[in-house]
Design a protein around this motif. Structure first.
Motif, short mmCIF file in Angstrom:
data_model
loop_
_atom_site.label_atom_id
_atom_site.label_comp_id
_atom_site.label_asym_id
_atom_site.label_seq_id
_atom_site.Cartn_x
_atom_site.Cartn_y
_atom_site.Cartn_z
N LEU A 149 10.79 -4.78 1.94
CA LEU A 149 10.32 -3.70 3.21
C LEU A 149 8.70 -3.94 3.14
N ALA A 150 8.10 -5.00 2.39
CA ALA A 150 6.71 -5.10 2.49
C ALA A 150 6.11 -5.80 3.66
N ASP A 151 6.77 -6.28 4.65
CA ASP A 151 6.28 -7.01 5.88
C ASP A 151 5.16 -6.52 6.39
N ALA A 152 5.18 -5.45 6.96
CA ALA A 152 3.98 -4.64 7.46
C ALA A 152 2.60 -4.56 6.71
N ALA A 153 2.82 -4.15 5.46
CA ALA A 153 1.72 -4.28 4.40
C ALA A 153 1.06 -5.64 4.40
N VAL A 154 2.02 -6.69 4.17
CA VAL A 154 1.75 -8.14 4.15
C VAL A 154 0.69 -8.45 5.42
N GLY A 155 1.35 -7.99 6.48
CA GLY A 155 0.83 -8.25 7.86
C GLY A 155 -0.53 -7.64 7.88
N LEU A 156 -0.83 -6.49 7.44
CA LEU A 156 -2.24 -5.80 7.42
C LEU A 156 -2.99 -6.78 6.34
N LEU A 157 -2.61 -7.15 5.49
CA LEU A 157 -3.47 -7.98 4.50
C LEU A 157 -3.89 -9.19 5.00
N GLN A 158 -3.06 -9.86 5.61
CA GLN A 158 -3.20 -11.12 6.29
C GLN A 158 -3.82 -12.12 5.19
N ALA B 135 -14.16 -4.37 -8.15
CA ALA B 135 -13.36 -5.50 -8.27
C ALA B 135 -13.73 -6.40 -6.93
N LEU B 136 -13.76 -5.95 -5.90
CA LEU B 136 -13.83 -6.46 -4.59
C LEU B 136 -15.46 -6.99 -4.33
N LYS B 137 -15.28 -8.31 -3.68
CA LYS B 137 -16.57 -8.86 -3.32
C LYS B 137 -17.17 -7.94 -2.00
N PRO B 138 -18.35 -8.19 -1.78
CA PRO B 138 -18.90 -7.21 -0.65
C PRO B 138 -18.11 -7.92 0.56
N GLY B 139 -17.66 -6.87 1.73
CA GLY B 139 -16.86 -7.20 2.63
C GLY B 139 -15.40 -7.60 2.24
N GLY B 140 -14.97 -7.42 1.22
CA GLY B 140 -13.41 -7.51 0.90
C GLY B 140 -12.85 -6.21 1.33
N ARG B 141 -11.40 -6.45 1.27
CA ARG B 141 -10.63 -5.32 1.59
C ARG B 141 -9.42 -4.94 0.74
N PHE B 142 -8.97 -3.71 0.88
CA PHE B 142 -8.11 -3.08 -0.07
C PHE B 142 -7.09 -2.67 0.87
N VAL B 143 -5.79 -3.32 0.67
CA VAL B 143 -4.73 -2.84 1.72
C VAL B 143 -3.63 -2.47 0.65
N GLY B 144 -2.91 -1.52 1.15
CA GLY B 144 -1.82 -1.24 0.49
C GLY B 144 -0.77 -0.14 1.09
N GLU B 145 0.72 -0.13 0.57
CA GLU B 145 1.52 0.95 0.91
C GLU B 145 2.17 1.25 -0.27
N PHE B 146 2.36 2.93 -0.20
CA PHE B 146 2.87 3.46 -1.55
C PHE B 146 3.52 4.81 -0.99
N ALA B 147 4.20 5.37 -1.92
CA ALA B 147 4.87 6.67 -1.65
C ALA B 147 3.90 7.85 -1.22
N GLY B 148 4.19 8.53 0.01
CA GLY B 148 3.19 9.50 0.32
C GLY B 148 4.05 11.08 0.03
N ALA B 149 3.03 12.18 0.94
CA ALA B 149 3.64 13.33 0.68
C ALA B 149 4.89 13.38 1.11
N ARG B 150 5.84 14.32 0.52
CA ARG B 150 7.09 14.77 0.80
C ARG B 150 8.24 13.40 0.01
N ASN B 151 7.50 12.44 -0.24
CA ASN B 151 8.64 11.36 -0.64
C ASN B 151 9.63 11.83 -1.67
N ALA B 152 10.98 11.20 -1.44
CA ALA B 152 11.97 11.67 -2.00
C ALA B 152 12.33 13.05 -2.35
#
Length: 255
Positions: A26-35, A122-139
């Motif tokens: 189910l990670a396709d959208a997050a991977v798409g955001l990472l590019q 950990a990031l170089k200048p201009g680097g990006r942090f992309v993720g997906e995880f459980a949010g409020a009210r998960n399960a």
């Protein structure tokens, strides 16, 4: 939260392979955001058994995995991946990654500010942090019934619950306090139908709830009780269970 990543959560490589593969699928959208791009150096926090990390690396990027579980890290290394074992709230990488990625893992890391501070370093200048995880009210339904069952047995659920589940606004503030600029963040519902009993889901993803119980008989009784109470909420007419997931997906950049 001041507790570190939950030491009570234990990962079985077999349960992970059998019951958790949908997490990567189910990670396709997050991977798409990472590019991810060929030649980039990307850190994958919470890489698990490396199934998704390996797919990301196939595009030509150099992936470095990082996971809390020696067992899962070993499975990832068996795929030929470079993987570090440790607590991601205590990373010491310095200015070496074009991107940091995480799928379905950050909810295990209760010290969110420490995690983001390590990502920023950990990031170089201009680097990006992309993720997906459980949010409020998960399960929500599962956690409610589990918490009630623990409380009945004299156990404080707040001391056992392993997850950090923020709203989008709360996590935006964490990212910005850590020196990152948020370009995208959203919280959304994602119900997931599973092909095994809800007790198997709890064994796979909620082992802290079980490790605090006395013995196997007590754990079976506990799971039977929770399962019965969840039937009206999560069991479909076709006999399949739905987990009431929510997800928080984001991208933030280092100036």
């Amino acid at each position: 939260m001041t507790r570190a990543s939950s030491p009570l959560q234990k990962w079985s490589t077999q349960l992970y392979a059998d019951n958790a593969r949908f997490v990567s699928n189910l990670a396709d959208a997050a991977v798409g955001l990472l590019q991810p791009r060929a030649g980039e150096r990307i850190l994958d926090i919470g890489c698990g058994d490396g199934y998704l990390t390996e797919q990301l690396a196939a595009g030509g990027a150099h992936l470095v995995g990082f996971d809390y579980s020696p067992e899962l890290a070993g499975a990832a290394r068996a795929r030929g991946l470079e993987v570090h074992v440790g607590n991601a709230e205590e990373m010491d990488f310095d200015n070496e990654f074009d991107a940091v990625f995480s799928n379905a893992a950050l909810h295990w890391m209760l010290r969110a500010d420490a995690l983001v501070a390590g990502v920023e370093r950990a990031l170089k200048p201009g680097g990006r942090f992309v993720g997906e995880f459980a949010g409020a009210r998960n399960a929500h339904h599962i956690r409610r019934e589990v918490h009630d069952a623990l409380a009945k047995r004299g156990i404080d659920p707040a001391e056992v619950d392993p997850w950090y589940l923020p709203t989008a606004q709360a996590y935006r503030e964490v990212l910005e306090r850590g020196g990152l600029r948020v370009s995208s963040i959203e919280l959304f519902d994602r119900p997931v139908v599973i092909d095994y009993p809800i007790g198997g889901w709890i064994r796979t993803f909620g082992s802290p709830y079980l490790t605090v119980l006395k013995n196997d008989d007590t754990r079976i009784e506990f799971l039977d009780e929770v399962t019965r109470n969840l039937v009206p909420h999560l069991l479909g007419a076709d006999g399949r269970w739905t987990v009431d997931y929510t997800r928080l997906r984001f991208r933030a950049d280092k100036p």
